[in-house]
Each structure stands twice: as C-alpha cells, then as structure tokens.
Design a protein around this motif. Structure first.
Motif, mmCIF file in Angstrom:
data_model
loop_
_atom_site.group_PDB
_atom_site.id
_atom_site.type_symbol
_atom_site.label_atom_id
_atom_site.label_comp_id
_atom_site.label_asym_id
_atom_site.label_seq_id
_atom_site.Cartn_x
_atom_site.Cartn_y
_atom_site.Cartn_z
ATOM 1 N N PHE A 1 2.223 1.608 -3.394
ATOM 2 C CA PHE A 1 1.160 2.034 -4.310
ATOM 3 C C PHE A 1 0.933 3.541 -4.191
ATOM 4 O O PHE A 1 0.826 4.250 -5.199
ATOM 5 N N GLY B 1 -14.030 0.712 -11.330
ATOM 6 C CA GLY B 1 -12.622 0.373 -11.496
ATOM 7 C C GLY B 1 -12.317 -0.089 -12.903
ATOM 8 O O GLY B 1 -11.304 0.303 -13.502
ATOM 9 N N ILE C 1 0.845 -1.211 0.000
ATOM 10 C CA ILE C 1 0.000 0.000 0.000
ATOM 11 C C ILE C 1 0.874 1.253 0.000
ATOM 12 O O ILE C 1 0.614 2.205 -0.747
ATOM 13 N N LEU D 1 -7.175 -1.600 -8.866
ATOM 14 C CA LEU D 1 -7.365 -1.760 -7.423
ATOM 15 C C LEU D 1 -8.856 -1.816 -7.070
ATOM 16 O O LEU D 1 -9.300 -2.681 -6.296
ATOM 17 N N LEU D 2 -9.653 -0.912 -7.645
ATOM 18 C CA LEU D 2 -11.091 -0.889 -7.353
ATOM 19 C C LEU D 2 -11.782 -2.139 -7.893
ATOM 20 O O LEU D 2 -12.672 -2.707 -7.220
ATOM 21 N N VAL E 1 -10.452 -5.136 -8.367
ATOM 22 C CA VAL E 1 -10.094 -6.281 -7.516
ATOM 23 C C VAL E 1 -10.826 -6.196 -6.186
ATOM 24 O O VAL E 1 -11.343 -7.198 -5.675
ATOM 25 N N ALA E 2 -10.897 -4.994 -5.629
ATOM 26 C CA ALA E 2 -11.595 -4.823 -4.347
ATOM 27 C C ALA E 2 -13.080 -5.124 -4.494
ATOM 28 O O ALA E 2 -13.702 -5.725 -3.604
ATOM 29 N N LEU F 1 -4.000 2.027 -12.522
ATOM 30 C CA LEU F 1 -3.666 1.435 -11.223
ATOM 31 C C LEU F 1 -4.838 1.526 -10.246
ATOM 32 O O LEU F 1 -5.181 0.550 -9.572
ATOM 33 N N VAL F 2 -5.462 2.699 -10.178
ATOM 34 C CA VAL F 2 -6.615 2.855 -9.281
ATOM 35 C C VAL F 2 -7.777 1.993 -9.760
ATOM 36 O O VAL F 2 -8.487 1.370 -8.953
ATOM 37 N N LEU G 1 5.872 -2.716 -7.299
ATOM 38 C CA LEU G 1 5.127 -2.945 -6.064
ATOM 39 C C LEU G 1 5.745 -4.079 -5.243
ATOM 40 O O LEU G 1 5.794 -4.007 -4.007
#
Length: 663
Positions: A461, A517, A458, A499-500, A502-503, A495-496, A560
């Motif tokens: 990131f 995302g 994190i 991340l969204l 996957v979340a 990237l964001v 990362l």
C-alpha cells in the motif's frame, strides 16, 4: 540522485591532434561522441560550413583491426588447446589500468615476433597432423590386406590378372559358389569383418569379360593397392613414419607450451587493439579536413570542468577550442542519452532499471525510489541470519581480493548490500539456517502469519502511494495538472479514503474517521470521472472515459494481493531449511556427522540458491508490474561514452596530476 543533466560539447582542433584527442576522451570515459553526419536539425552546420565533407571511410582500417584481433585470438586458442600443460597458463590477471598504462604495456614488435613464431609452430603442427591423418587412412586401407603374402612389385603377367575386391559379407558365399563354376579362376578370402568381405582373385586375361560380368552382378568394388613390396612391410613402414611424426608433434607441443608464458602479453595486445578500434569507429562520426577536425558529443554537467582540465593538461590550453551548450528540445526528443547519477550505495540497483528500461532524459530516475522497497522486500523473502551472513562475507571477500569486470562488480555489490536486510529480517523472524536462536522473535512465521500477511499488504500500500505521488509529480513537471490529479492524487485519495473508512467502521476508530475516508474516496472518484468530462470536447465520451478509468480500481486490489508473495517466500524458505535440518537429524549419529554434514551443506546450498533466485525474480516483478506501472514510462537512450571494451582489464581514468588516484 537523478538523471544527469547533459551538455553538448564541441571540440575544434588541428587534424594532427585527432588521435591524441580521442585518446584523452577514451581514457576519461565521460563523453559520448555524436555522429555529426546524421540528417537532423542539430547537424545543419555541417552542410553549411563543410559542404562536400563526408564521413571518413574506415571500412578497410576496421577490417585490418578485426583481422589483427582475430589473429591474436586464434593464437591464444591454439596455444591453450595444443600447448603442453607442463607450463602454467599465464593468463592476464584482471586489473585496473589507465589507457596510457595500456600503451606502455603493449610492445608491438615483441608481439609481432611472438605471433610469427606461434603461427610457424601452428603451420608445422597442421602439416604433421595432415601427414598423420594421411598415414592413418593408408593404414586403414591396408589393414584388411595384411595377410596377403604377395610382393606387389611382381604381380604383372602377360596372361594373368590379379584382382583385389570387396563386397558385402552376406553375399560372399553365393559369390564364391558362382566363381567356382568358372574355369581357370582362383579366389581367396583375405579378410571378413562380418560386414565387408575382402578377397583376391587371379584369372586369365582371356576370361576377363566373363569374370567382370560376374563381379558386376554381385556389385564387387575393386580395391587398388598402390604399394611397393608386401602389405606387412608397408604397414611396418607406416608405423615407423607415424612414430617419427608423433615424436615431432610432442616436440611441437613442448614448444607451444613455452608460448603459454606469452598469453597475458597477447591479451594486453588484444585490449590495446580493441581500444584503438573504438577510437577508429569514433573517427567516422566527426568532421575531418586536411587541417581541421570538429568533434561533438554529450558530457554530464558535473564532468565539464574535468574534461576542460584534462584536455588542457594533455594537449595544451590553446590546442583545443571547447564550447558547451544546453541540449535543444529537438535534441532531447531525438538523441540526448540518459546517464544515471546516484549514491554509491544505490548505484548497483541501476542494473534493475537497465533491465527494464532507462528513464527518458526529462523523466525521473526511479532507482532511489525503488531502492528502499527492494531492500525490504528482498530481505523479507530470504529472511535468514545465516544466509545473509554468508552473502555478506562471501561478497566482501570477493570484492577485496578480486578485480571484477565493471558489470560483475556491480552485481556482487548488489548482493553485498542485500545481505544486510536479509540479516535484519532473519533477526525479526529468528531464523538462522532454518533454526531458532535463543530469543523471542519479533514476528513468528509460525504464530504470526496473519500479522506478517497484513504487513506485506501495508508495504505494498505504501509503495503504491509513493508511485502515485511520483506520477503526480511527473505530470506537474509537464504542467499537465489534470493528469496529475486523475493519474496520481485522485487515486491516492480513493485508496487512503477506503482505508480510513474501513478502519473507522471495522476497527472502531469512530464515525469521524469513517466520514473523512468516505469523503476522500468520493472526492477522488469524482475527480477521475469529472475532470476528463470537462476537459473533453465530447462530454459524453469524456464521462464514459472517466468511468472506464475509475473501473481500474479493481486492478489495485490485485496489486495489493501480489505483495502477499513476500510472506509466502519468506515462510517457505525458512520452512524448507528447517525441514532439511530435521531430515539430517533423523540419521544415525555416525552417518549424521559424516555423510550428514555433506548432505546438509548441499541441501542448504540449494535452498540458498533457490531463495536468492526467488527473492530476486519476485522482487523485480513487484517493482516492474505493481510499482513502475503507476508512474514510470522509460524509453531512454543509454549513455555510451567513448571507452575501451575492457575485455581483459578495467580501463580507469588515472589523474596523473593528483598522484595517480583513480576516479
């Protein structure tokens, strides 16, 4: 917190003020002198108004200064090496002085006299040393002949010849047998050290041809003994002469020891000459005529008023004409230096930027954008309350009681600041010299490894997103809006978005988050591919180039993963410290509280060193590779103001008009 905006300053005055003008600039340490004789557009005025004026030839004067400085260094080294240690070495204590303080402390006549006396002692010492070497060589030559009971004043004879020679010991027996076959030849072995045999031989001059032929066959080397009387008497005389010379040498050592008291004065003299040498080198960069001098340089906007005030205070308001200009585009590209301007808390971290590369004049200063991340990363990798406390106490005491060179002081302050996050992360991990304190850790290096691993990713990131934001900002400043999107904001979207997405899927945050995302990721990828396509003359090449850029997404995965070293070093350092404690605890009580204490201190000292080194190296690597690669180019020219070398003292500007407060 940025790159200082620079002004080009032009100073015009009468030639007689040259030395004092340069001294004011050197004391202020805020002006980098331009070389006005360099062939470029900015210096065309020199050829226009001062045609025929050439740079001042300082080669001979520079050589004179070099010789004076070398002479002082030679004197200091000789006194330190040969002076009696009964007298304490009076080294100059590093302190903060102004250039004018340095002038007051330097006493040229006294220093000249002391140098004369030191070099007189040096000459006498070298003469004695040479005589001792000569006597020692003579003693070595005579040593193997000391058993000869001969008077070398009465060896000559009309019919006989006395011969002294040497040959290899392994050949002497055969040589002796051959000599025994000759008539009227007497041979005596004088000394044999198992390598070389020394002998005396007496023969008739009438048989000289046959004897020398034999000597030649055995490679005999003739030894000529040039003394009066016997060898033993000569050795005694040499011994007496050596004792006298050694006594004289001891007296010289005592006299040189007294000169140790003058070393600090000699160091002041060297600092004074180094300052003068710097001013001399600056003279070749300015225009000087019989009546006029013109000097140009670079000064920060914030120091413009200070420079004006100091010139007026030291030289008079009407003595120097001053003009300030903004640098032209050509000057920014070719010569304007980079001077960083940061808060005192951030300033020590500028050395990391200097190690990498200074920003260009019109580029962003990455120091404040690197500072918080480096604090977090370093603290996370060392993460020990005890180690951090030792760093804080040690650096604070050192800064209070000692005056360091500016570079060393910045390095000490660097670790003083880093001690704070080290303590904070030590509290989070509950680690103090490898042991746990009686409270529950916020994050356990034993039970919360996965959480710590995710935390490092994190942090990485976030830092990468900040780097991409800075890349976009840099390109917007250049009005390259396409590059701002493709090199910065589009990658942030990808990237964001990933991340969204996957979340949304894996953490159950809902389809809305997932689709937002996915939309951001697709939008970013499309921007990276399509913008070069539309901007390129060849649409096909632009499209292929965009696809190739998009392939760079794989490097972000590697970036990362690199941040996981924050967890690895933090856990390993604490584990090694705990292992050291465990090893010592296994020792018997008597050993544990005697040798064990010393062993524990040594082991923890080693672990502190390795932990700090590892955290520094890996922390720097994360900044240089994973972070700077996203937005930072570098390649700036270092600001090099006219100043002293500060070899022995720190030269600080002293504002005499404000009660002598240092800047």
């Amino acid at each position: 917190m940025a790159v200082t905006r620079m002004k080009k300053v032009t100073l015009i005055a009468q030639s007689k003020w040259q030395e004092e003008l340069l001294k004011v600039l050197q004391d202020l340490q805020q002006v980098q002198v331009r070389d006005v004789f360099v062939q470029n557009v900015s210096n065309e005025w020199v050829h226009k108004f001062f045609d025929g004026v050439s740079p001042k030839d300082i080669s001979q004067d520079l050589l004179d200064y070099q010789q004076k400085i070398q002479k002082i260094n030679e004197a200091i080294d000789f006194v330190n090496h040969y002076g009696s240690i009964k007298v304490k070495n009076q080294l100059l204590k590093r302190q903060n002085l102004s250039l004018y303080d340095l002038d007051q402390l330097h006493k040229e006549e006294v220093i000249t006299q002391q140098l004369r006396e030191i070099f007189d002692l040096k000459q006498r010492w070298e003469t004695v040393e040479q005589q001792l070497r000569h006597l020692s060589d003579k003693e070595d030559e005579l040593f193997c002949w000391q058993n000869l009971d001969l008077n070398f004043e009465n060896l000559d004879s009309a019919t006989t010849q006395v011969y002294f020679g040497q040959l290899g010991s392994e050949n002497y027996e055969a040589f002796q047998q051959e000599v025994s076959t000759l008539k009227n030849v007497y041979l005596e072995l004088v000394y044999d050290d198992t390598k070389v045999a020394s002998f005396a031989c007496i023969y008739l001059k009438a048989d000289e041809t046959a004897v020398k032929a034999l000597f030649s066959r055995f490679s005999v080397v003739r030894t000529r003994i040039d003394i009066q009387g016997t060898v033993k008497n000569s050795l005694k005389a040499i011994d007496q002469e050596k004792k006298q010379l050694l006594k004289e040498q001891r007296e010289l050592t005592e006299a040189l020891g007294q000169k140790r008291k003058w070393i600090d004065k000699l160091q002041i003299a060297e600092e004074y000459l180094l300052a003068q040498k710097s001013r001399l080198e600056a003279q070749s960069k300015l225009v000087t005529t019989k009546h006029l001098l013109v000097l140009q340089g670079w000064v920060g906007e914030d120091e413009v008023n200070l420079l004006t005030q100091q010139l007026a205070a030291k030289l008079g308001a009407d003595t120097v004409y001053i003009d300030f200009e903004d640098p032209t585009t050509e000057e920014i590209d070719q010569e304007v230096p980079t001077k960083l301007k940061n808060h005192p808390l951030i300033r020590p971290f500028e050395m990391l930027i200097e190690l990498y590369s200074l920003p260009k004049y019109n580029e962003i200063d990455p120091t404040p954008w690197m500072f918080p991340f480096f604090l977090v990363f370093f603290g996370m990798m060392v993460a020990d309350i005890g180690y951090g406390a030792l760093m804080l106490i040690g650096t604070t005491i050192a800064l209070k009681v000692m005056v360091f060179p500016s570079g060393t002081e910045r390095f000490v302050r660097f670790f003083q600041i880093l001690s704070i996050p080290t303590i904070i992360w030590g509290i989070i991990y509950n680690s103090c010299f490898g042991e746990s304190l009686p409270y529950q850790p916020i994050l356990s290096t034993t039970n919360d490894v996965i959480q710590i691993l995710l935390l490092t990713v994190i942090f990485g990131f976030i830092q990468i997103l900040v780097g991409l934001s800075l890349a976009g900002y840099q390109n917007i400043k250049k009005k390259d809006y396409a590059a701002a999107i493709t090199n910065g904001f589009a990658w942030q979207a990808i990237l964001v978005g990933v991340l969204l997405a996957v979340a949304g899927k894996m953490l159950g945050l809902g389809q809305t988050i997932y689709y937002i995302g996915l939309f951001l990721a697709i939008l970013g990828a499309a921007s990276i591919v399509l913008i070069p396509t539309f901007n390129s003359q060849s649409k096909v090449l632009g499209f292929v180039g965009g696809l190739y850029d998009l392939y760079g997404i794989s490097s972000y995965v590697g970036d990362l993963v690199s941040y996981t070293r924050l967890m690895a070093l933090g856990i390993s350092g604490g584990s090694i410290a705990a292992a050291f404690n465990l090893i010592v605890s296994f020792l018997p009580p008597v050993v544990r509280f005697t040798v064990g204490i010393a062993l524990l201190l040594a082991l923890h000292a080693l672990n502190i060193f390795l932990s700090l080194l590892g955290a520094y190296v890996h922390g720097v690597r994360l900044q240089y590779v994973e972070y700077f690669g996203k937005f930072y180019e570098g390649g700036g020219r270092k600001f090099m103001p006219l100043k002293s070398s500060e070899k022995h003292v720190n030269i600080k500007w002293n504002n005499e008009n404000n009660g002598g407060n240092q800047k």
